[in-house]
Structure formats: C-alpha cells, structure tokens
Design a protein around this motif. Structure first.
Motif, PDB file in Angstrom:
ATOM      1  N   TYR A  63       0.844  -1.193   0.000  1.00 20.05           N
ATOM      2  CA  TYR A  63       0.000   0.000   0.000  1.00 20.05           C
ATOM      3  C   TYR A  63       0.878   1.242   0.000  1.00 20.05           C
ATOM      4  O   TYR A  63       1.112   1.854   1.044  1.00 20.05           O
ATOM      5  N   PHE A  65       0.399   4.216  -0.570  1.00 19.22           N
ATOM      6  CA  PHE A  65      -0.214   5.428  -0.021  1.00 19.22           C
ATOM      7  C   PHE A  65       0.113   5.600   1.462  1.00 19.22           C
ATOM      8  O   PHE A  65       0.043   6.711   1.990  1.00 19.22           O
ATOM      9  N   LEU A  78      -7.999   9.813   0.863  1.00 20.17           N
ATOM     10  CA  LEU A  78      -8.034   8.365   0.989  1.00 20.17           C
ATOM     11  C   LEU A  78      -9.467   7.875   0.919  1.00 20.17           C
ATOM     12  O   LEU A  78     -10.388   8.559   1.365  1.00 20.17           O
ATOM     13  N   GLU A  81     -11.551   2.524   2.774  1.00 25.56           N
ATOM     14  CA  GLU A  81     -10.732   1.319   2.902  1.00 25.56           C
ATOM     15  C   GLU A  81      -9.262   1.679   3.136  1.00 25.56           C
ATOM     16  O   GLU A  81      -8.599   1.107   4.007  1.00 25.56           O
ATOM     17  N   GLU A  82      -8.748   2.638   2.392  1.00 26.84           N
ATOM     18  CA  GLU A  82      -7.367   3.080   2.571  1.00 26.84           C
ATOM     19  C   GLU A  82      -7.161   3.697   3.958  1.00 26.84           C
ATOM     20  O   GLU A  82      -6.140   3.462   4.602  1.00 26.84           O
ATOM     21  N   HIS A  83      -8.162   4.460   4.396  1.00 26.51           N
ATOM     22  CA  HIS A  83      -8.075   5.068   5.719  1.00 26.51           C
ATOM     23  C   HIS A  83      -7.982   3.987   6.793  1.00 26.51           C
ATOM     24  O   HIS A  83      -7.189   4.107   7.745  1.00 26.51           O
TER      25      HIS A  83
END
Length: 122
Positions: A63, A65, A78, A81-83
């Motif tokens: 990931y 990011f 974000l 899900e990314e958060h």
C-alpha cells in the motif's frame, strides 16, 4: 538522601563531575549507533517483534499510499478502505515503537548497573 558516612554517598561525592559529563556526551554522540544495535538485537531475540517489522514493511510495499501519508507532503485523499489500512498500520507501528521504548528502557537499566559496578558504587 544518603546518610553522612555512608560508603555509597562518600563514593558518589568523590566522583568527578567531569567524568559524568563526559559519559553523558559519549552516550549522546553514539546514541544512534547504540539505538541501532538495540533494534538489531531485538529482532534477533524477539520473533514477534521481527514478524511485526516484516508485516509493517509488507504493508508499506503493498500500500504505497501509507508512505504518502506518513512521509509525503501536501494534500492527500483516501478512500474509507485506505483510511482503515492506514489506521491499522499506525496502530501496529505504535505497538512496535512501544516494544522498542521498553527495550531501550531496560537496556538503560542494564547499562547503568554495569557502569555503577565498574566505578565501584555497586
């Protein structure tokens, strides 16, 4: 406070303040190397810690990011899900750093005892 006539207090009074300051400076000057050595030893001795480090590295690779959030600059957005992934990463990173702080704390006690023994206080 130490009682007058106490061998320990007499020894403490006899210590040259310059010697103590030199020790402090030597520790400051070599702290990064000491810290690195402690982390290398920790990885060798604690399988769970080593596994945690590996998983954090895998998360950073999988990931990208995460590093944008932790090391980048400027605005970033974000997905939910990314958060959640970043939140889990930060939680694991906090656990890792807590283990490291404990190891440094205990190493300081060990080194302090050895030093006091070396100068004849203990």
């Amino acid at each position: 406070m130490y009682k007058a006539g106490n061998v320990l207090s007499e020894r403490m009074i006899d210590l040259n303040k310059t010697d103590f300051c030199d020790l402090v400076e030597r520790i400051k000057d070599s702290f990064m190397e000491i810290d690195s050595d402690i982390m290398v030893d920790l990885k060798k001795q604690d399988i769970e810690y080593a596994d945690m480090c590996q998983k954090l590295g895998e998360m950073e690779s999988r990931y990208p990011f995460i590093l944008e959030v932790t090391e980048g600059s400027g605005a970033i957005s974000l997905t939910a899900e990314e958060h959640e992934i970043v939140r889990k990463y930060m939680s694991r990173m906090f656990e890792k750093e807590t283990i490291e702080r404990c190891q440094i704390y205990f190493r300081g006690h060990t080194d302090g005892y050895v030093y006091l023994k070396k100068i004849g206080v203990v």
